[in-house]
Design an enzyme around this catalytic site. Structure first.
Site, mmCIF file in Angstrom:
data_model
loop_
_atom_site.group_PDB
_atom_site.id
_atom_site.type_symbol
_atom_site.label_atom_id
_atom_site.label_comp_id
_atom_site.label_asym_id
_atom_site.label_seq_id
_atom_site.Cartn_x
_atom_site.Cartn_y
_atom_site.Cartn_z
ATOM 1 N N LYS A 240 0.859 -1.185 0.000
ATOM 2 C CA LYS A 240 0.000 0.000 0.000
ATOM 3 C C LYS A 240 0.894 1.234 0.000
ATOM 4 C CE LYS A 240 -3.564 1.810 2.630
ATOM 5 N NZ LYS A 240 -4.267 1.871 3.889
ATOM 6 N N LEU A 241 0.562 2.200 -0.853
ATOM 7 C CA LEU A 241 1.445 3.346 -1.014
ATOM 8 C C LEU A 241 1.667 4.088 0.305
ATOM 9 C CD1 LEU A 241 2.966 4.493 -3.368
ATOM 10 C CD2 LEU A 241 1.135 6.115 -3.717
ATOM 11 N N SER A 242 0.634 4.105 1.121
ATOM 12 C CA SER A 242 0.752 4.877 2.367
ATOM 13 C C SER A 242 1.826 4.287 3.276
ATOM 14 C CB SER A 242 -0.587 4.917 3.085
ATOM 15 O OG SER A 242 -0.980 3.613 3.394
ATOM 16 N N LYS A 243 2.286 3.066 2.973
ATOM 17 C CA LYS A 243 3.299 2.457 3.841
ATOM 18 C C LYS A 243 4.691 2.569 3.220
ATOM 19 C CE LYS A 243 0.555 -0.671 6.504
ATOM 20 N NZ LYS A 243 -0.720 -0.680 5.785
ATOM 21 N N SER A 244 4.814 3.214 2.075
ATOM 22 C CA SER A 244 6.106 3.220 1.404
ATOM 23 C C SER A 244 6.676 4.624 1.323
ATOM 24 C CB SER A 244 5.949 2.657 -0.005
ATOM 25 O OG SER A 244 5.432 3.669 -0.837
#
Ligand code: GLU
Length: 294
Positions: free
Chosen positions: A227-231
């Protein structure tokens, strides 16, 4: 389903600056509202002080302004709307649809966190308030992009927390009360919230509120599928240079890049985007972060 003119909204929680994923929801909801000739509102969901980051709401609003995404009405703040949430809870308590609950997370571990009846080991000074979810509460709705979505709310979610034991209003209550109070006809947001929609529909029914239409936009994934929010790619968008980000979001939303080619100013780009937007081109599944990030 709503028959009144389209009213959409973007409702960020002030937990940090807006990143690409949140801007996808902002721009997507703006485009759908403009395409429908409707209104677009912004609501700051600041009901969770422990998770709030000082200055985040102001920074989010400044970023929206820098991207030219101007709400059609004054921005609402949930922190100033407690009386509405209180009134809703009192109605539910009076009707026996809500109840005080002393159960802690640990108490509910044996039930996989799903509350069906109270098993509290001890009384807490300030109990939570939960919505009583009847047995066999099967809720289905037709999402504008994801299609039919179904959930057994009693088995998968259990009795829904409306007021937390720490005294904070739960997101589920505040969002339902506010969407109705602001006359929202169309909720457009990220697919990470699709799981919450059936319990919001149950709460609307319990409060006798209208059910808006729902459209859940795909999630952004990084190149590794996380998930982008974790990268790293979840870095804040650059309010100083909105055009590359808007072009990137436009393509991520399945739109034709050629439509925005050769446009050098923000107002012109937004005007073209609003007129060229095609909802039927929206992608259903999650979006890998390609084309390269802006
Ligand atoms: N405040 C929520 C968030 O930032 C979104 C709520 C909603 O759009 O319903 O994740």
């Amino acid at each position: 389903m709503p028959s009144s003119p389209y009213r959409g909204r973007f409702a960020p929680s002030p937990t940090g600056p807006l990143h690409l994923g949140s801007m996808l929801a902002a721009f997507g909801s703006w485009l759908l509202a403009r395409h429908a000739g409707g209104q677009w509102l912004v609501r700051i969901e600041d009901v969770d002080p422990p998770r709030e980051v000082a200055g985040a709401a102001a920074s989010q609003l400044a970023t929206l302004a820098a991207f030219g995404l101007q709400p059609d009405e004054a921005v609402q703040y949930q922190s100033r709307r407690h009386a509405l949430y209180q009134a809703a809870i009192e109605r539910l308590l009076a009707g026996g649809t809500a109840f005080p609950c002393h159960c802690s997370r640990t108490d509910l571990a044996g039930q996989h966190g799903v509350h069906r009846h109270c098993v509290a080991g001890r009384e807490r000074p300030h109990p939570a308030i939960r919505l009583r979810v009847p047995d066999d509460s099967h809720v289905a709705f037709d999402d504008g992009l994801q299609g039919r979505f179904e959930q057994w709310v009693d088995r998968e979610v259990g009795d829904v927390v409306l007021l937390r034991a720490d005294g904070c209003w739960a997101y589920q209550l505040a969002v339902v009360v506010d969407d109705a109070d602001q006359g929202i006809t169309d909720v457009v947001r990220g697919a990470d919230l699709i799981d919450s929609t059936p319990r919001q529909i149950l709460l609307q029914r319990a409060l006798g509120l209208p059910q808006p239409r729902y459209l859940h936009l795909p999630l952004l994934l990084d190149a590794q599928g996380a998930k982008l929010s974790k990268s790293l790619a979840a870095r804040p968008v650059d309010p100083g240079d909105p055009l590359p980000t808007l072009r990137w979001l436009w393509t991520a939303l399945g739109q034709d890049a050629a439509e925005l080619e050769g446009i050098g100013t923000l107002p012109a780009l937004l005007e073209r985007a609003a007129s060229a937007f095609r909802p039927d081109r929206l992608r259903r599944g999650s979006i890998a972060a390609a084309p390269p990030l802006p």
